[in-house]
Scaffold this active site. Structure first.
Site, mmCIF file in Angstrom:
data_model
loop_
_atom_site.group_PDB
_atom_site.id
_atom_site.type_symbol
_atom_site.label_atom_id
_atom_site.label_comp_id
_atom_site.label_asym_id
_atom_site.label_seq_id
_atom_site.Cartn_x
_atom_site.Cartn_y
_atom_site.Cartn_z
ATOM 1 N N ALA A 1 0.811 -1.240 0.000
ATOM 2 C CA ALA A 1 0.000 0.000 0.000
ATOM 3 C C ALA A 1 0.837 1.280 0.000
ATOM 4 C CB ALA A 1 -0.997 0.029 1.165
ATOM 5 N N ALA A 2 2.163 1.158 -0.101
ATOM 6 C CA ALA A 2 2.982 2.381 -0.112
ATOM 7 C C ALA A 2 2.638 3.228 -1.335
ATOM 8 C CB ALA A 2 4.462 2.029 -0.121
ATOM 9 N N GLY A 3 2.434 2.572 -2.480
ATOM 10 C CA GLY A 3 2.070 3.305 -3.699
ATOM 11 C C GLY A 3 0.693 3.937 -3.568
ATOM 12 N N ASP A 4 -0.230 3.200 -2.959
ATOM 13 C CA ASP A 4 -1.593 3.749 -2.753
ATOM 14 C C ASP A 4 -1.519 4.975 -1.857
ATOM 15 O OD1 ASP A 4 -2.476 1.493 -4.122
ATOM 16 O OD2 ASP A 4 -2.757 0.354 -2.273
HETATM 17 O O1 RIB Z 1 -1.705 -1.984 -3.181
HETATM 18 C C1 RIB Z 1 -1.850 -2.842 -2.082
HETATM 19 C C2 RIB Z 1 -3.128 -3.605 -2.202
HETATM 20 O O2 RIB Z 1 -3.074 -4.444 -3.313
HETATM 21 C C3 RIB Z 1 -3.410 -4.504 -1.037
HETATM 22 O O3 RIB Z 1 -4.061 -3.869 0.031
HETATM 23 C C4 RIB Z 1 -4.188 -5.638 -1.659
HETATM 24 O O4 RIB Z 1 -5.536 -5.625 -1.319
HETATM 25 C C5 RIB Z 1 -4.024 -5.459 -3.153
HETATM 26 O O5 RIB Z 1 -5.140 -5.008 -3.729
#
Ligand code: RIB
Length: 308
Positions: A254-257
């Site tokens: 989730a670092a990119g998110d």
């Molecule tokens: O980008 C990370 C996410 O990728 C995770 O939380 C997982 O659910 C996948 O979708």
């Protein structure tokens, strides 16, 4: 402050910590297993909400415990979830994540309800959708829901002159060239940029060339994230490297998110692109020092103190 609409996936992440990620045919003993709210769309909505944004999410979950837990978590971050479909016949999306001792991960996603977020479903309330986009300023999407839905929402958002940010993850090689026209920012990592352009890239020059291919397709700005090396902003006027804060990463999930959403939030607050990148980098550099997806997202105070 401008309003952000996140359109995308919600997953419950089943996370296994293991000394190393098993190869084909190998069995390894894992250490722990945990269930953590995730999904690229939900991670972005959660981040923007937790950092103080005005955020709405369009997505889908099943009517099950995972779906309820994901919605509860987003609600705590202040995300407006009136457009999250709760589907009777689908299960909530799940992601099976293994993390090794170096913090690297591998992920298998079972889309479930995310896969049912089709244009047909959301077209049933097209008027609502148009109004929702009209009331938003920035539309943020990823590629973890059906591609047709992303294409459809992007066209609507572009026709309404909205600011569009696409995090092209997971990357696909079959995206029509037309899609990229009018997108304000894309944020691929190096691997995703390779898949989007069909070109292998490792050096700075190759990455800039890859970003330029996306500019030629009609994207206005490309931010290529380079992990611990920072990120590269490329547009028609400049190419600039932003070094990443030095941290010890324990889990990059989730670092990119986190970067995408913090960047979008900073733009929504009226900051420049450069300031927004610094804000996004500060947020994601904290996220990688913590385990899990939404469990790793920092507070606004933590991000501000990292920037200082
Ligand atoms: O980008 C990370 C996410 O990728 C995770 O939380 C997982 O659910 C996948 O979708």
């Amino acid at each position: 402050m401008k309003k952000i609409l996140v359109v995308g996936s919600l997953n419950m992440d089943c996370v296994v910590e293991t000394p190393h990620i098993p190869q084909a045919g190998e069995t390894v003993s894992g250490r722990t297993v945990s269930f953590i709210p995730g999904g690229k769309g939900a991670n972005q909505a959660y981040t923007a909400g937790r950092l103080g944004g005005r955020v709405k999410m369009l997505g889908a979950v099943g009517r099950d415990d995972f779906g309820q837990a994901l919605r509860d978590n987003l609600r705590e971050a202040g995300v407006d979830m009136s457009e999250i479909y709760v589907l009777e016949k689908e299960s909530t999306g799940q992601a099976f994540i293994t993390i090794d001792d170096t913090g690297e991960n591998s992920i298998i996603v079972i889309p479930g309800a995310n896969g049912a977020l089709t244009p047909e479903l959301i077209r049933q309330n097209e008027e609502d959708l148009i109004q929702m986009i009209e009331k938003s300023d920035i539309v943020v999407m990823q590629l973890e829901i059906p591609l047709e839905t992303v294409l459809y929402v992007k066209e609507l958002a572009a026709s309404l002159h909205k600011f569009i940010i696409i995090d092209p993850a997971p990357a696909l090689s079959n995206i029509p060239d037309d899609f990229w026209k009018g997108i304000d920012y894309i944020k691929p990592n190096e691997t995703e940029l390779s898949i989007l352009t069909g070109k292998h890239m490792k050096t700075h020059e190759e990455i800039i060339d890859g970003a330029r291919i996306m500019l030629e397709k009609g994207v206005k700005n490309v931010i290529v994230t380079l992990g611990g090396k920072g990120c590269m902003l490329v547009n028609h006027d400049l190419e600039q490297l932003f070094e990443a804060p030095r941290v010890k990463a324990v889990d990059t999930t989730a670092a990119g998110d986190c970067f995408t959403a913090a960047f979008a939030l900073a733009l929504a607050e009226g900051n420049s692109c450069f300031e927004a990148i610094v804000f996004g980098q500060a947020a994601s550099s904290i996220a990688v020092t913590r385990k899990g997806a939404q469990t790793s997202i920092p507070t606004r105070e933590e991000v501000m103190s990292a920037i200082k």
